[in-house]
Design a protein around this motif. Structure first.
Motif, short mmCIF file in Angstrom:
data_model
loop_
_atom_site.label_atom_id
_atom_site.label_comp_id
_atom_site.label_asym_id
_atom_site.label_seq_id
_atom_site.Cartn_x
_atom_site.Cartn_y
_atom_site.Cartn_z
N ASP A 217 2.89 6.45 -17.97
CA ASP A 217 3.13 7.89 -17.78
C ASP A 217 3.25 8.23 -16.30
O ASP A 217 4.18 8.95 -15.88
N GLN A 218 2.31 7.74 -15.50
CA GLN A 218 2.39 8.00 -14.06
C GLN A 218 3.62 7.34 -13.45
O GLN A 218 4.28 7.91 -12.57
N ALA A 219 3.93 6.14 -13.91
CA ALA A 219 5.12 5.45 -13.40
C ALA A 219 6.38 6.23 -13.73
O ALA A 219 7.30 6.33 -12.90
N MET A 220 6.45 6.81 -14.92
CA MET A 220 7.64 7.58 -15.29
C MET A 220 7.77 8.84 -14.44
O MET A 220 8.88 9.22 -14.03
N ALA A 221 6.65 9.49 -14.13
CA ALA A 221 6.70 10.68 -13.26
C ALA A 221 7.18 10.31 -11.86
O ALA A 221 7.99 11.02 -11.26
N LEU A 222 6.68 9.19 -11.35
CA LEU A 222 7.12 8.75 -10.02
C LEU A 222 8.60 8.37 -10.03
O LEU A 222 9.34 8.72 -9.09
N ALA A 223 9.04 7.65 -11.05
CA ALA A 223 10.46 7.25 -11.13
C ALA A 223 11.36 8.46 -11.29
O ALA A 223 12.47 8.50 -10.73
N LYS A 224 10.91 9.46 -12.02
CA LYS A 224 11.70 10.67 -12.20
C LYS A 224 11.88 11.40 -10.87
O LYS A 224 12.98 11.87 -10.53
N GLU A 225 10.80 11.51 -10.10
CA GLU A 225 10.91 12.15 -8.78
C GLU A 225 11.81 11.34 -7.85
O GLU A 225 12.62 11.90 -7.10
N ALA A 226 11.66 10.02 -7.88
CA ALA A 226 12.50 9.17 -7.04
C ALA A 226 13.97 9.30 -7.41
O ALA A 226 14.84 9.36 -6.52
N HIS A 227 14.28 9.35 -8.70
CA HIS A 227 15.68 9.50 -9.13
C HIS A 227 16.24 10.86 -8.71
O HIS A 227 17.42 10.97 -8.38
N GLY A 228 15.39 11.88 -8.70
CA GLY A 228 15.85 13.18 -8.24
C GLY A 228 16.12 13.21 -6.75
O GLY A 228 17.02 13.92 -6.28
N LEU A 229 15.34 12.45 -5.97
CA LEU A 229 15.56 12.41 -4.53
C LEU A 229 16.77 11.57 -4.14
O LEU A 229 17.46 11.90 -3.17
N ALA A 230 17.00 10.48 -4.86
CA ALA A 230 18.13 9.58 -4.54
C ALA A 230 18.73 9.11 -5.86
O ALA A 230 18.27 8.12 -6.45
N ASP B 289 0.87 -1.18 0.00
CA ASP B 289 0.00 0.00 0.00
C ASP B 289 0.91 1.24 0.00
O ASP B 289 1.00 1.98 0.97
N PHE B 290 1.59 1.45 -1.13
CA PHE B 290 2.64 2.46 -1.18
C PHE B 290 2.08 3.88 -1.14
O PHE B 290 2.73 4.79 -0.62
N GLU B 291 0.89 4.08 -1.66
CA GLU B 291 0.30 5.42 -1.62
C GLU B 291 0.02 5.85 -0.19
O GLU B 291 0.34 6.97 0.21
N ALA B 292 -0.56 4.95 0.61
CA ALA B 292 -0.78 5.25 2.02
C ALA B 292 0.54 5.37 2.77
O ALA B 292 0.67 6.17 3.71
N ALA B 293 1.53 4.58 2.38
CA ALA B 293 2.84 4.66 3.03
C ALA B 293 3.49 6.02 2.79
O ALA B 293 4.14 6.57 3.69
N VAL B 294 3.33 6.57 1.60
CA VAL B 294 3.87 7.91 1.33
C VAL B 294 3.19 8.95 2.22
O VAL B 294 3.85 9.84 2.77
N ALA B 295 1.87 8.84 2.38
CA ALA B 295 1.15 9.77 3.26
C ALA B 295 1.63 9.63 4.70
O ALA B 295 1.80 10.64 5.42
N THR B 296 1.82 8.42 5.15
CA THR B 296 2.33 8.20 6.51
C THR B 296 3.73 8.76 6.67
O THR B 296 4.07 9.34 7.71
N LEU B 297 4.55 8.60 5.66
CA LEU B 297 5.90 9.15 5.71
C LEU B 297 5.85 10.67 5.81
O LEU B 297 6.65 11.28 6.54
N ALA C 202 6.34 3.08 -8.84
CA ALA C 202 6.64 3.11 -10.27
C ALA C 202 6.77 1.71 -10.84
O ALA C 202 6.27 1.41 -11.94
N LEU C 203 7.43 0.81 -10.11
CA LEU C 203 7.55 -0.57 -10.58
C LEU C 203 6.18 -1.25 -10.63
O LEU C 203 5.92 -2.07 -11.52
N GLU C 204 5.32 -0.90 -9.70
CA GLU C 204 3.99 -1.50 -9.67
C GLU C 204 3.12 -0.99 -10.81
O GLU C 204 2.29 -1.73 -11.36
N MET C 205 3.30 0.26 -11.21
CA MET C 205 2.46 0.88 -12.23
C MET C 205 3.12 0.92 -13.61
O MET C 205 2.60 1.56 -14.52
#
Length: 594
Positions: free
Chosen positions: A244-257, A201-209, A235-238
């Motif tokens: 398109d949504q997966a690429m946006a998530l992966a791009k943000e993740a690559h920018g963070l780490a 449940d990664f979406e809820a995990a992001v909110a909890t984070l 991103a891997l799940e989607m």
């Protein structure tokens, strides 16, 4: 010092006043019914003070007698409280020392003496936990939920009980309730985040984070890293469902780490799918400079769909030069060169990898090179036998669990970002641990008697027709070593590289025996060797003549007796076509190591 000065100043003032009154002329006269009482002023003042003191003493005595019941009650109440706290303190000490029986006894006494003291109830609940009375512990923690003061304490205890009983749903519920009642609870925030990540449940995990970071439970670097991990998992799940949504998530993740390898790989893969080759290569190059990884090299090699093997080799060489002198880069270039059939370059890269950071994958890749270049299955088996004793390849590990792919959370503890790219602890050149998958059945079927003896010796089992004590007493050098060195232990890595990788002995090729059938391929010659093995052992079956035992602890490589250095019995011989073996369909070889 100031207090002493003030005290002496007041004392001096009183003495001065008394001296002044003593020097006053006259007397104080009191007459009553013909009786006259005359005294100097100083004596009259002293007598007045004495009378006032006696009056106040009498008043105190009367009030004390009147309040004696209340005073007695307060005395006994204080005495009871002191006894209760003494029992509570002793009970905590007994609980810390592991004496659950004494802790329970003192806890009951403290609860009886102190009444509604939360610490006494906690002592009883933890004593029940320590003694294994989980039902009583749950009842006591549930009783704490009624009071706002002890609600968080009860939820924590119920959470621990649920985890001990293996009830993740209940444990997650208690953690979420505790986080709602007190958003700043560290254990609740981490537990909820872990359970949400484990449940995907990664979406809820992001909110909890986000809530944990707002409550200052984690620092900013940890928040950025954990957010990148969760976004990568989403991103891997989607990736297939919503690119398109997966690429946006992966791009943000690559920018963070930037050094998070899975984020870079999935972003490059999605960019390649869209045809954005530049974006894919830039992403992989940035991650490679920080953390070289085989997945990055593989994604970089296939960044442009439809390229030839030579084009992929050039691209991988370019990537490897960005972080030069690494075994990971050398192995990536060697693998690409092997696909492009650039055998000399593959040998050079494998030489570097084996001399700087030897690993099982490097030895297996050398075995593939021997078979692809020369069709020499005998030498291929020698390199596979050395791979048995080589250090294990680096894998994704978390809390002792090895995973073939990266995962965002540990399956053991639920810890986020637990998987790291590291080498498993255990398999060493002295005592390797190998699974049954090391022995491929078709490879064993084509090994022949001598080849099977080599693999059996590598597994710590005696060769065919050889007594166990003799197998255990043989030397521990590869079969390609000289006979004089076979009792001196394993050859150094540098000598192996120079003798086996750089200068391949020409005498080994000249000494190859011809196959029994004219025009036979290495695989057919190997099957002939297998038939000979069956005849030697007295069996009619044409299948594998030897079934390897399950390996628990492998002995070093042992050369079978009578095996000449540098050749195997199933070699195709100098008359065989050197291009026939690699071009034809071969039996499954060492590909399962890749």
């Amino acid at each position: 010092m100031i207090r002493a000065f003030v005290f002496f100043a007041l004392l001096f003032a009183v003495a001065l006043g008394l001296a002044w009154m003593a020097d006053l002329p006259g007397v104080i006269s009191i007459g009553w019914e013909g009786y006259v009482w005359e005294q100097p002023p100083l004596v009259a003042l002293l007598l007045l003070c004495v009378l006032l003191g006696l009056f106040l003493g009498a008043v105190w005595l009367v009030l004390t007698i009147l309040r004696s019941p209340k005073i007695a009650s307060r005395f006994f109440r204080r005495r009871r409280r002191d006894r209760g706290y003494q029992a509570l303190s002793s009970g905590l000490i007994a609980l810390g020392s592991g004496n659950a029986r004494l802790a329970r006894k003192l806890g009951l006494e403290a609860d009886k003496l102190l009444g509604r003291e939360p610490a006494a109830k906690l002592l009883l609940a933890q004593a029940a936990q320590l003694s294994g009375q989980h039902a009583e512990a749950r009842q006591r923690f549930e009783a704490m939920l009624d009071s706002p003061e002890t609600r968080a304490l009860g939820l924590h205890g119920l959470f621990i009980e649920a985890e001990r009983q293996g009830e993740p749903v209940a444990a997650r519920h208690y953690a979420e309730e505790a986080l709602k009642s007190q958003p700043g609870l560290d254990w609740a925030g981490r537990a909820v985040l872990g359970y949400q990540a484990v449940a995907n449940d990664f979406e809820a995990a992001v909110a909890t984070l986000e809530r944990n970071y707002t409550a200052k439970l984690i620092d900013k670097p940890t928040y950025r890293r954990h957010r990148a991990v969760l976004l990568t998992a989403r991103a891997l799940e989607m990736e297939d469902r919503d690119p398109d949504q997966a690429m946006a998530l992966a791009k943000e993740a690559h920018g963070l780490a930037t050094d998070l390898v899975p984020a870079a790989v999935v972003l490059a893969r999605l960019a390649t799918r869209k045809g954005d080759i530049r974006k894919a290569t830039k992403t992989l190059e940035a991650a490679w400079k920080l953390a070289p990884h085989p997945d990055l090299a593989d994604a970089y090699a296939h960044a442009r769909i439809g390229d030839s093997a030579l084009d992929r080799l050039k691209r991988v060489k370019t990537l490897a030069q960005m972080r030069a002198h690494t075994a990971t880069g050398a192995l990536a270039v060697a693998r690409a060169a092997l696909e492009a059939r650039k055998f000399d370059e593959a040998r050079e890269q494998l030489k570097f990898a084996l001399t700087t950071e030897p690993s099982r994958g490097a030895f297996v890749l050398m075995a593939e090179l021997e078979e692809a270049e020369h069709g020499d299955r005998g030498r291929m088996r020698e390199w596979l036998a050395r791979a048995v004793q080589a250090p294990a390849d680096m894998v994704w590990m978390a809390d002792g669990v090895v995973s073939p792919d990266w995962r965002p959370v540990s399956p053991v503890t639920g810890r986020l970002d637990a998987f790291v790219w590291s080498r498993p602890v255990g398999p060493t050149p002295d005592a390797p641990l190998v699974e049954d998958a090391l022995f491929d059945a078709p490879l064993l079927a084509s090994a022949g008697e001598a080849g099977v003896s080599v693999l059996a010796a590598a597994a710590g089992a005696p060769a065919m027709g050889q007594a166990p004590d003799r197998a255990a007493s043989q030397a521990t050098t590869p079969s390609s070593a000289p006979a004089s060195d076979m009792a001196s232990g394993p050859a150094p890595a540098a000598e192996i590289i120079e003798a086996e990788v750089v200068a391949r002995p020409k005498a080994a090729e000249a000494a190859r025996p011809s196959p029994a059938v004219e025009g036979a391929t290495p695989a057919s010659a190997a099957r002939a060797g297998s038939a000979e093995t069956a005849s030697v052992t007295g069996k009619e079956s044409t299948g594998p003549a030897y079934k390897p035992p399950r390996i628990g602890a492998n002995l070093p490589f042992t050369a079978p007796a009578g095996l000449a250095p540098g050749r195997m019995p199933d070699d195709p011989g100098p008359d065989a076509d050197p291009d026939e073996g690699p071009t034809k369909a071969r039996e499954p070889g060492p590909a399962f190591f890749g």
